[in-house]
Design a protein around this motif. Structure first.
Motif: not given
Length: 576
Positions: A29-57
């Motif tokens: 998941d980190l390998g997908v989310i971290v590059p997506a958060a920095m790819d310039g599409f959409g809000r910068a870093g918005a993809d990182l908001l998925l991480l708390p739920g992923i780590v918690g589950l």
């Protein structure tokens, strides 16, 4: 002091096989989310908001191993809160096996269902599983604006749910493990690496057309082949060559030629090849490993060349020569790394074998020295009796001559017993032990009392149930050996039996000898309550038993781990 590597290995072992796969899913998941958060599409870093739920589950998935119901309901809450947060922040959720659900969330949810089916009551497991399914359906729908469920979602979800419930119920009803499960458990680190590459391949496959999903089949088979290589590396190389051919045919048939630019094969197939080559070099002689590696290299080269020409035909590259040199260099580097790892492991194996042989020889020598001390004690015991009888005979000879023959008979019997004991022990030092840590040097002449004292000492971290039925005239060398076997067996319980709470010790007269049986309720793998590294106790135990003419059997039965020894009351010299 433990090193960082030792601590990391200890943490991974504590996670267990499911935890290793879950960790691989989080890394995927980190390998997908971290590059997506920095790819310039959409809000910068918005993809990182998925991480708390992923780590918690994922944390709930790890917790579920010990508290399945509580962890599952906590997972339901985490999934609900995470979904609401994603909806409110408009964070982009991405899909894996289930829509709008990450790798780690899929794996954690499946593990929680498995743990509930394995150890919770039927009612609690049913209610908790239903809550997990409802929370997942809510997440799929809410994260995708009511468009999350397609034709494939019920099939995939039902397959995951059914698989988790069936495996959990099977583990619940049977404690037996087959060879494949044992292989997965022992090769936990390799399973984690292959699981990570499978998640990476899944990300690449899902970003392409639906037909690219066909590549997941040879990738999974390649991962299983890499595990098989730990047992049969040469066969695995040949199987991988066939899998590579299938991969190349599929890639060219479905038009997934983008694989050509990353080596021509799925990551899992490539990693499996590296593992298999390293294991082949590690275990097989050069006359067998070189032809097999050459065959695999030719298959890889042919497939990469075919894909390079396909890329050129689709105008992705101007000509094959623009990509083939880089692919050739990458292949040579991977091959060199694989061979280097194999040679390094081969050298380590050779060094370890030398160390083990030296340690075994040292353990045997230590056992013989212990027997030599016992020889002194036994001979001194008998000779003292002979001297006392002789002195008494001299005193009463003049007054009561008729008593002398009885004294001489007793002297003769004591001398015969001393010679027998001495021969049996001396014979043991003519052959080719261990550092048995115990109180045998302080043993008395009453084996039953020594065993009761050992059971009452509580020095092994488990409850000891003792059953003793012995003759009164037990030879001292047999008694001492029986005590040493019980001591070493209980030491092994504390060192190596994970979760052991009780041990059962039986020492009884049986079939012209003494039968010693020690069993425990622990399981193999993790260290016991008093674990210490190293030790060659079984070597010394077997050495002592065989030199006294007995038999030793160790292994796992339905009663747990069992050590069973039989010591004859009469030695070879006596029978002659």
């Amino acid at each position: 002091m433990p090193t960082v590597r030792d601590r990391a290995a200890q943490v991974l072992q504590q996670l267990g096989l499911p935890g290793i796969v879950l960790l691989a899913a989080v890394l995927g998941d980190l390998g997908v989310i971290v590059p997506a958060a920095m790819d310039g599409f959409g809000r910068a870093g918005a993809d990182l908001l998925l991480l708390p739920g992923i780590v918690g589950l994922a944390a709930c998935g790890v917790w579920g191993r010990s508290r399945p119901v509580a962890a599952a309901w906590t997972g339901v809450a985490v999934l609900f809160v995470s979904t609401v947060g994603i909806r409110l922040t408009s964070a982009p959720a991405y899909s894996t096996a289930l829509p709008s659900t990450s790798f780690a969330e899929c794996v954690a949810g499946t593990l929680l269902v498995y743990y509930c089916a394995r150890s919770a009551s039927v009612l609690a497991a049913s209610v908790t599983t239903s809550a997990l399914v409802a929370a997942e359906l809510f997440a799929i729908v809410a994260r995708r604006d009511m468009t999350g469920i397609d034709n494939f979602t019920p099939l995939v979800g039902a397959a995951l749910l059914l698989g988790a419930v069936v495996l959990g119920a099977r583990s619940r009803n049977s404690a037996a493990t087959n060879q494949f499960v044992e292989l997965l458990r022992t090769q936990w680190l390799l399973v984690g690496i292959l699981a990570l590459t499978l998640f990476v391949d899944a990300s690449i496959i899902m970003s392409g057309s639906r037909s690219a999903a066909l590549l997941s089949v040879p990738s999974a088979v390649a991962a299983l082949t890499a595990l098989y290589a730990t047992r049969r590396p040469l066969r695995s190389i040949l199987l991988l060559a066939g899998i590579y051919v299938v991969c190349d045919v599929l890639i060219l048939s479905i038009g997934a030629v983008h694989y050509g630019s990353i080596g021509g094969l799925p990551f899992t197939a490539t990693a499996s090849g590296v593992v298999a080559v390293a294991l082949l070099v590690r275990t097989e002689p050069a006359r067998r490993s070189v032809p097999a590696v050459a065959l695999l290299s030719c298959v890889v080269g042919a497939g990469a060349t075919a894909q390079a020409y396909a890329l050129a035909r689709e105008s992705i590259y101007s000509r094959p020569s623009s990509i083939l040199p880089s692919l050739f260099i990458a292949a040579v580097l991977l091959l060199g790394i694989s061979v280097a790892i194999g040679m390094f492991l081969r050298a380590r194996d050779s060094e370890r074998t030398t160390v083990v042989e030296a340690a075994v020889a040292e353990a045997q020598t230590a056992e013989r020295m212990a027997l030599a001390r016992e020889l002194h004690d036994i001979v001194a015991h008998y000779v003292t009796g002979i001297v006392v009888q002789a002195q008494a005979a001299k005193i009463v000879a003049e007054r009561s001559p008729d008593v002398v023959p009885d004294s001489l008979d007793q002297i003769e019997n004591a001398g015969t017993e001393a010679l027998t004991a001495m021969r049996r022990l001396v014979r043991s030092m003519r052959g080719d032990g261990t550092d048995i840590q115990g109180d045998s040097e302080q043993a008395t002449t009453d084996l039953a009392a020594d065993l009761r004292a050992l059971a009452a000492s509580g020095g092994h971290g488990v409850r000891i149930d003792l059953d003793v039925d012995l003759p009164a005239d037990l030879p001292q060398e047999v008694a001492r050996s029986a005590l040493r076997i019980v001591q070493e067996s209980l030491t092994n319980v504390s060192r190596h039996a994970a979760g052991a709470t009780a041990a059962w010790v039986s020492v009884r007269a049986d079939d012209g000898g003494v039968r010693v049986r020690v069993a425990d309720d622990g399981s193999p793998g993790e260290p016991g309550p008093l674990a210490v590294p190293g030790g060659y106790g079984l070597v010394g135990m077997r050495e002592r038993v065989e030199l006294l003419g007995g038999t030793l059997r160790t292994g796992r039965t339905h009663d747990g781990w069992v050590v069973e020894a039989w010591l004859p009351l009469t030695g070879e010299e006596e029978s002659e």
